[in-house]
Design an enzyme around this catalytic site. Structure first.
Site, PDB file in Angstrom:
ATOM      1  CG  ASP A  27      -9.436  10.247   0.088  1.00  0.00           C
ATOM      2  OD1 ASP A  27      -9.462   9.502   0.919  1.00  0.00           O
ATOM      3  OD2 ASP A  27      -8.931  11.649  -0.012  1.00  0.00           O
ATOM      4  CG  HIS A  44     -10.995   0.942   5.444  1.00  0.00           C
ATOM      5  ND1 HIS A  44     -10.719   2.176   4.691  1.00  0.00           N
ATOM      6  CD2 HIS A  44     -10.321   1.670   6.497  1.00  0.00           C
ATOM      7  CE1 HIS A  44     -10.008   2.908   5.246  1.00  0.00           C
ATOM      8  NE2 HIS A  44     -10.045   2.674   6.467  1.00  0.00           N
ATOM      9  CG  LEU A 138      -7.694  -4.002 -16.030  1.00  0.00           C
ATOM     10  CD1 LEU A 138      -7.783  -2.628 -17.108  1.00  0.00           C
ATOM     11  CD2 LEU A 138      -8.845  -3.906 -15.144  1.00  0.00           C
TER      12      LEU A 138
END
Ligand code: IPE
Ligand code: IPE
Ligand code: MG
Length: 247
Positions: A27, A44, A138
């Site tokens: 956020d 963004h 991962l």
């Protein structure tokens, strides 16, 4: 039956545990841009770079799974122009980043109702996932059009359909039955949820899975998050004592 046998939670008993699964509520992109007098899309875009850095860092730090909240089921409430910008970035990210993810031995999982996106994005997501499916490093789980309440509603519908068809006895439904129907069923138990930007709420993210996760709220805006920020989050996690109701 002992009460715990119907629960997917670890047995009680305290102590520091290994960190297997980290989830991040990414956020603060809009505020990052605003501080620089830039349009939100610039925030963004910068956030996408933070995603690259964080994935690389998580792999190097030996985290098993990293779940990233990229688009919530409530983010459709944003202006159409911002949604279009976010979808454009997702397309760009998928096309540009898959080779790099592959080089880093990353596997991709998708959670949320991502099949509701535009067909070309759905196709890119499926092809990225299958290209990376054989990797053993991962696991990155992207939460796309994800909302916990929607995830639980979908799980309940699936269980109800099984019950109606006689495949499951309603009296035999346990927490484990539900957990196996969640989008996160293939992922390790959730250890740590990080939210950036100083907001202290979950915003419909992994509500079920957070039952005993450690929560960490940091003031860093998402585009400023990096390896050092992840390392300090992991250090904070290591200082927590997890009890699961035990002692
Ligand atoms: C997070 O940044 C990215 C998404 C929700 C897609 P925001 O866009 O929510 O940034 P703020 O909260 O307005 O700063
Ligand atoms: C949560 O952030 C969703 C994502 C990070 C994708 P929001 O910015 O949408 O959350 P609220 O609206 O502040 O709760
Ligand atoms: Mg926000």
């Amino acid at each position: 039956m002992s009460p715990a046998s119907a629960s997917p939670l670890p047995a009680g008993g305290g102590g520091a545990a290994a960190l297997r699964h980290v989830a991040i509520i990414m956020d603060g992109n809009g505020r990052w841009a605003k501080r620089r007098l830039l349009p939100r899309i610039a925030g963004h875009r910068a956030g996408m770079e933070a995603v690259r850095k964080t994935i690389r860092a998580a792999g190097e730090l030996g985290v098993e799974a990293l779940t990233l909240y990229a688009f919530s089921s409530e983010n459709w409430r944003r202006p159409a122009s911002e949604i279009a910008d976010l979808m454009g970035l997702l397309r760009f990210y998928l096309r540009r980043e898959v080779a790099e993810l592959d080089r880093n031995n990353v596997r991709l999982e998708l959670i949320g109702d991502w099949r509701a996106f535009e067909p070309d994005i759905v196709a890119d997501l499926e092809s990225a996932r299958s290209r990376l499916a054989g990797n053993s490093g991962l696991t990155v789980a992207l939460a796309l059009n994800y909302g916990s309440q929607d995830e639980l509603a979908r799980a309940v519908r699936a269980i109800a359909a099984d019950a109606q068809a006689g495949r499951i006895d309603p009296a035999a439904i346990t927490a484990t039955t539900i957990e196996q129907r969640l989008d996160t069923a293939g992922l390790p138990p959730l250890d740590l949820v990080i939210r950036t930007s100083g907001e202290e709420r979950l915003s419909n993210f992994l509500l079920w899975q957070s039952a005993y996760a450690e929560l960490l709220f940091v003031d860093t805006l998402w585009p400023d998050f990096d390896q050092a920020a992840l390392e300090s989050a992991i250090a904070a996690f290591a200082r927590r004592e997890r009890r699961y109701g035990g002692r």
